[in-house]
Design a protein around this motif. Structure first.
Motif, PDB file in Angstrom:
ATOM      1  N   CYS A   1     -82.443 -93.903  48.968  1.00 13.60           N
ATOM      2  CA  CYS A   1     -82.319 -93.132  47.731  1.00 13.60           C
ATOM      3  C   CYS A   1     -83.676 -92.498  47.433  1.00 13.60           C
ATOM      4  CB  CYS A   1     -81.898 -94.042  46.583  1.00 13.60           C
ATOM      5  SG  CYS A   1     -81.777 -93.206  44.991  1.00 13.60           S
ATOM      6  N   PRO A   2     -83.743 -91.180  47.286  1.00 12.15           N
ATOM      7  CA  PRO A   2     -85.043 -90.506  47.141  1.00 12.15           C
ATOM      8  C   PRO A   2     -85.777 -90.843  45.843  1.00 12.15           C
ATOM      9  CG  PRO A   2     -83.257 -88.965  46.795  1.00 12.15           C
ATOM     10  CD  PRO A   2     -82.625 -90.232  47.299  1.00 12.15           C
ATOM     11  N   ASN A   3     -85.047 -91.075  44.774  1.00 12.42           N
ATOM     12  CA  ASN A   3     -85.670 -91.391  43.486  1.00 12.42           C
ATOM     13  C   ASN A   3     -84.775 -92.373  42.732  1.00 12.42           C
ATOM     14  OD1 ASN A   3     -87.066 -91.541  41.126  1.00 12.42           O
ATOM     15  ND2 ASN A   3     -87.099 -89.339  40.721  1.00 12.42           N
ATOM     16  N   PRO A   4     -84.895 -93.678  43.031  1.00  7.73           N
ATOM     17  CA  PRO A   4     -84.002 -94.675  42.435  1.00  7.73           C
ATOM     18  C   PRO A   4     -83.979 -94.653  40.912  1.00  7.73           C
ATOM     19  CG  PRO A   4     -85.222 -95.640  44.249  1.00  7.73           C
ATOM     20  CD  PRO A   4     -85.813 -94.286  44.013  1.00  7.73           C
ATOM     21  N   ALA A   5     -85.111 -94.337  40.274  1.00  7.65           N
ATOM     22  CA  ALA A   5     -85.166 -94.365  38.812  1.00  7.65           C
ATOM     23  C   ALA A   5     -84.157 -93.411  38.186  1.00  7.65           C
ATOM     24  CB  ALA A   5     -86.579 -94.031  38.333  1.00  7.65           C
ATOM     25  N   GLU A   6     -83.818 -92.335  38.889  1.00  9.09           N
ATOM     26  CA  GLU A   6     -82.867 -91.364  38.354  1.00  9.09           C
ATOM     27  C   GLU A   6     -81.426 -91.852  38.464  1.00  9.09           C
ATOM     28  OE1 GLU A   6     -83.430 -87.641  40.250  1.00  9.09           O
ATOM     29  OE2 GLU A   6     -85.380 -87.247  39.299  1.00  9.09           O
TER      30      GLU A   6
END
Length: 279
Positions: A174-179
């Motif tokens: 996942c490139p940006n888990p926080a999103e």
């Protein structure tokens, strides 16, 4: 008075009591001074008293207490008001010290026949009745302190669950888990779960259960039960072991998928009743 509770003092402050001030908001702790015999004292309700005297009064559940502190920004004195529970955070050492003091103060005395007599009476306005093997009385302030501790453990558990889920999504590229992770509990405490994680067409509705000890059991509300049952395979319970002394060591120790499915291994036991009037 004795020189007890010195271990609570760090850099002339009771660092296990942290208080959010009025704006401009700062975090302060009660200041500590010393007498000629180097006994720690606190400024409590317009008087300088031994720290041990304050701890005894606090343990007895005295109401409307306050201590003096200094603002970090300008060194000016400010007041820590214990009635403003939402602004207070208590460290484990302070909580343990208060519990030990209460156990000492209210320990049953032995009469001449060797039987334990009743503990000193506490005002009914300041007590709540709880049941274990035998009923005991706790003060309202002790109850509120316990609830504050539970909230802190829950918050640290959710932090650990968030980190766990972040790492899991990162491992899935996942490139940006926080999103992709939403902490639902911050905006909707009645959602029936704490966190939602969505990536690559898969969603997890995550309810977090946290404890500082081994988790052989935990409580679940009717709303949580119904919500998790409804989402089925997308429902998860994350069991978190919390380390209050080193919060970053807190971690998810088990994931339970579809927890309301009888095959998950969770056995539900009714522990409360809802009463309705017949007329």
């Amino acid at each position: 008075m004795t020189d007890r509770f010195r271990e609570l003092v760090v850099n002339d402050s009771l660092v296990d009591i942290q208080y959010k001030t009025d704006p401009p908001t700062e975090t302060v702790s009660p200041r500590v001074t010393y007498d000629r015999d180097d006994v720690p004292h606190v400024y409590c309700m317009k008087k300088t008293i031994p720290l041990s005297a304050f701890m005894e009064r606090y343990a007895r559940g005295e109401q409307r207490m306050w201590l003096a502190a200094y603002r970090p920004s300008n060194g000016r004195q400010t007041t820590i008001t214990f009635a403003k529970h939402d602004r207070l955070t208590f460290g484990k050492r302070f909580i343990d010290a208060v519990a030990a003091e209460r156990a000492h103060l209210f320990a049953p005395a032995q009469d001449s026949d060797g039987d334990a007599s009743a503990p000193p009476p506490i005002s009914s306005k300041k007590t709540a009745e709880v049941s274990s093997k035998a009923a005991k009385k706790i003060s309202l302030e002790e109850l509120e302190l316990s609830l504050a501790l539970q909230r802190e453990i829950g918050r640290l558990g959710e932090d650990a669950a968030y980190r766990h889920e972040y790492v899991r999504l990162h491992a899935l590229d996942c490139p940006n888990p926080a999103e992709h992770i939403v902490r639902i509990s911050e905006d909707d405490v009645g959602a029936g779960y704490d966190m939602r994680s969505t990536f690559a067409g898969q969603t997890r509705y995550i309810e977090v259960k946290a404890s500082t000890t081994r988790m052989d059991s935990f409580y679940i509300s009717e709303n949580e039960r119904d919500t998790l049952a409804k989402v089925g395979q997308e429902a998860f319970i994350y069991l978190c072991r919390v380390d209050r002394d080193a919060p970053k060591n807190s971690a998810v120790v088990r994931e339970i998928r579809d927890p309301m499915n009888p095959e998950s291994g969770i056995l539900l036991e009714a522990v409360a009743y809802k009463a309705k009037l017949s007329n």
